[in-house]
Every structure is written in structure tokens, then in C-alpha cells.
Write an enzyme that holds these catalytic residues in place. Structure first.
Site, PDB file in Angstrom:
ATOM      1  N   ASP A 128       0.823  -1.204   0.000  1.00 49.57           N
ATOM      2  CA  ASP A 128       0.000   0.000   0.000  1.00 49.57           C
ATOM      3  C   ASP A 128       0.857   1.254   0.000  1.00 49.57           C
ATOM      4  O   ASP A 128       2.028   1.238   0.368  1.00 49.57           O
ATOM      5  CB  ASP A 128      -0.966   0.012   1.205  1.00 49.57           C
ATOM      6  N   GLU A 187       0.011  -1.165   5.615  1.00 50.22           N
ATOM      7  CA  GLU A 187       1.089  -0.794   6.545  1.00 50.22           C
ATOM      8  C   GLU A 187       0.926   0.657   6.962  1.00 50.22           C
ATOM      9  O   GLU A 187       1.166   1.029   8.114  1.00 50.22           O
ATOM     10  CB  GLU A 187       2.462  -1.003   5.878  1.00 50.22           C
TER      11      GLU A 187
HETATM   12 ZN   LIG Z   1       5.133   4.969   4.409  1.00 50.51          ZN
END
Ligand SMILES: [Zn+2]
Length: 308
Positions: free
Chosen positions: A2, A64
Site C-alpha cells: 500500500d 502498513e
Molecule cells: Zn510509508
């Protein structure tokens, strides 16, 4: 996998179409951390399994950026984790430094409820913002106290040798003529390795309880644990030798390593690009660092996976 959003007007090119500028690649996630994903994927694709003495594995996570949710889900739910290789390289942008420690990130939300009313009749309402304001002042004092403390492992973070408490957002009230019935404070706390999140949440709750003198709620929005690998950990030593690094490196940001370490993986961070361009318009990855990282990974695979 991501990336953070890319809505800043300063982008000079489409953030989601990588631009090759010769000495750099420009685009959202080039440094953080799709450049590394491409290096890793290409090495696995190129690997001749017959020449590998020990397994080479890829783990691609998600979310994340919003609290390492994918890594947590992985360790909570992947039955085969015990059969995977123990040594892990996470390609976050470290400028090709080998990093063996990072702080964690604990997000807490403190909420106050009041009673909404027309401000012309204040006796019919109760402000949720005023107790929140008292709490904020007390949390600011807690921040100052924490800045003077030196928890275990403080020496690993010479730039900022303490846990950081940041009062990140305050949300409350609807209009100047309405007694506000809701106010929320969101905190981001960067803990050092070994500092339990629950103890910090309790410390925050106690601080708010004493100052606000009103009922409140406190919830954990997300937790990304801190990480510290031993200096003698084989993966740390191997990478340091490959890049000629002496001594320890740490970073202040959290990564997926915190959860992976909880599940017994030995993690280090090593990747091309700089955290200073991450999350910003015109994020870029220096081409030279990108290719150098590829070479280092090749060397590491030779060593770790026993390619003759
Ligand atoms: Zn980052």
C-alpha cells in the site's frame, strides 16, 4: 504494497504513473516502497530453484500505512508462518543503510461526551470541549515528562532518545451557538522497544482522568510494535558486511517488522530511497540506489539461500 494518498497539488506528474527521469524514478510509492517490491519480485522470478540450497520467500503485506494491519493479520492467521524462513529484509526506504531498530506507533483516541444545547440556554447543556481542553493541557505536560525520561534502548535512538507523544488531532463542536456534545482527541505515541502499549494507554488514561474530571472513553485505534534485532543477528551482520556498514542504525518510524518480530522472525530494514521524500509530492527513488539495492540483494540471496 500500500501507499499513502497523493492528492497534493504540487505533483509535477501523475503520481500513479511512474516517470523515469534518468537519474530518478518519480511516483507515489517509488521510495515507500514499491521500488523494493519490484526488486524482490524480479529476484524471485529470476531465481533458479534448482540452485537454491535454502528457501527464498516473498511476503507482500497491505495497510502498513494505516497501522500495519496486514502484518498483524498475517501473524494472527497464517498457519504456515512457522515453516517460513526466519530472516527477513523489509525494504522500507533507509537510503541503503541497514537498520536494526525502530520505534513503534500507538494510536489512541480519547473521547468526551457532553450535552448539546442552544448556547442561549447554557444550563441545558454540558460542553465536551472544555474537559478535552483540560485533558490536552495535561497530555502536553505528560509529553514534556516523557521527553526527560530515558527508557531502555534509548541509546539506540540518539536523535530522539525518548518516547514521543503527539497530540495529533482534535475534533469537536458543530457551531459557535451550540454547546458541543462531542470532542475527540487522537494521539500518536512512538514507543521504544520493550515499552508495552497497554501500560502507555493506562498512563494516558490516568493523566486524562486526573485532569478532565469528567467521564471519557479511550480506545486503541491501532498498534505497530517497535522492533530491535541483535547486532549479531546473522541477517544484520550479513547485510552490514555486504554494504560495508559499521555500527547500528535506527529509525523513528514504525514498520511491519514489529509484528513479524513478535512471531519470531528476525527482521532488519534495508531499502533504496529516503524516508524524507516519502508521503510527499513528487516522491522519487534515485536510480543508482535502486540498482545498488538489487546488487546487494543478489549477494544476500547467494549467502542466505546457499547458491553455490
Ligand atoms: Zn510509508
Amino acid at each position: 504494497m500500500d501507499v499513502v494518498p497523493a492528492e497534493e497539488p504540487e505533483w509535477e506528474s501523475d503520481p500513479f504513473a511512474m516517470a523515469d527521469r534518468g537519474d530518478r524514478y518519480v511516483g507515489r510509492g517509488t521510495a515507500d516502497m514499491k521500488g523494493f517490491l519490484s526488486l524482490a519480485a524480479n529476484r524471485l522470478a529470476a531465481a533458479d530453484t534448482s540452485s537454491l540450497g535454502r528457501p527464498l520467500c516473498l511476503l507482500f503485506t497491505y495497510d502498513e500505512e494505516v497501522g500495519t494491519l496486514g502484518a498483524r493479520r498475517f501473524i494472527d492467521s497464517f498457519a504456515g508462518a512457522g515453516r517460513l524462513p526466519r530472516d527477513v529484509v523489509i525494504g522500507e526506504p533507509t537510503g541503503l543503510r541497514v537498520v536494526r531498530a525502530h520505534k513503534g506507533m500507538l494510536r489512541l483516541r480519547v473521547g468526551f461526551h457532553g450535552q448539546a444545547a442552544h448556547s442561549g440556554y447554557p444550563h441545558l447543556g454540558r460542553s465536551a470541549i472544555e474537559p478535552a481542553a483540560r485533558a490536552i493541557l495535561a497530555l502536553a505536560e505528560l509529553r514534556r515528562i516523557m521527553e526527560r525520561e530515558r527508557p531502555p534502548h534509548a541509546e539506540e535512538f540518539p536523535e530522539v532518545p525518548f518516547a514521543v507523544l503527539n497530540i495529533g488531532t482534535v475534533l469537536g463542536g458543530s457551531a459557535a451557538n451550540v454547546i458541543p456534545n462531542r470532542c475527540e482527541i487522537e494521539l500518536g505515541i512512538r514507543l521504544l522497544p520493550g515499552m508495552p502499549a497497554a501500560a502507555m494507554a493506562e498512563r494516558v488514561a490516568e493523566t486524562v482522568r486526573l485532569a478532565a474530571d469528567e467521564p471519557f472513553t479511550i480506545e486503541q485505534v491501532s498498534e505497530s510494535p517497535a522492533m530491535i534485532a541483535g547486532a549479531e543477528a546473522p541477517i544484520h551482520r550479513a547485510l552490514c558486511e555486504l554494504v560495508g556498514q559499521h555500527g547500528t542504525q535506527s529509525v523513528m518510524f514504525a514498520t511491519d517488522a514489529g509484528w513479524l518480530q513478535r512471531a519470531g522472525f528476525e527482521c532488519v530494514l534495508f531499502g533504496p530511497g529516503s524516508i524524507e521524500v516519502a508521503h510527499r509530492p513528487n516522491e522519487f527513488l534515485p536510480a543508482a540506489e535502486f540498482h545498488r539495492a538489487g546488487e546487494v540483494l543478489d549477494g544476500l540471496i547467494d549467502r542466505s539461500c546457499g547458491r553455490p
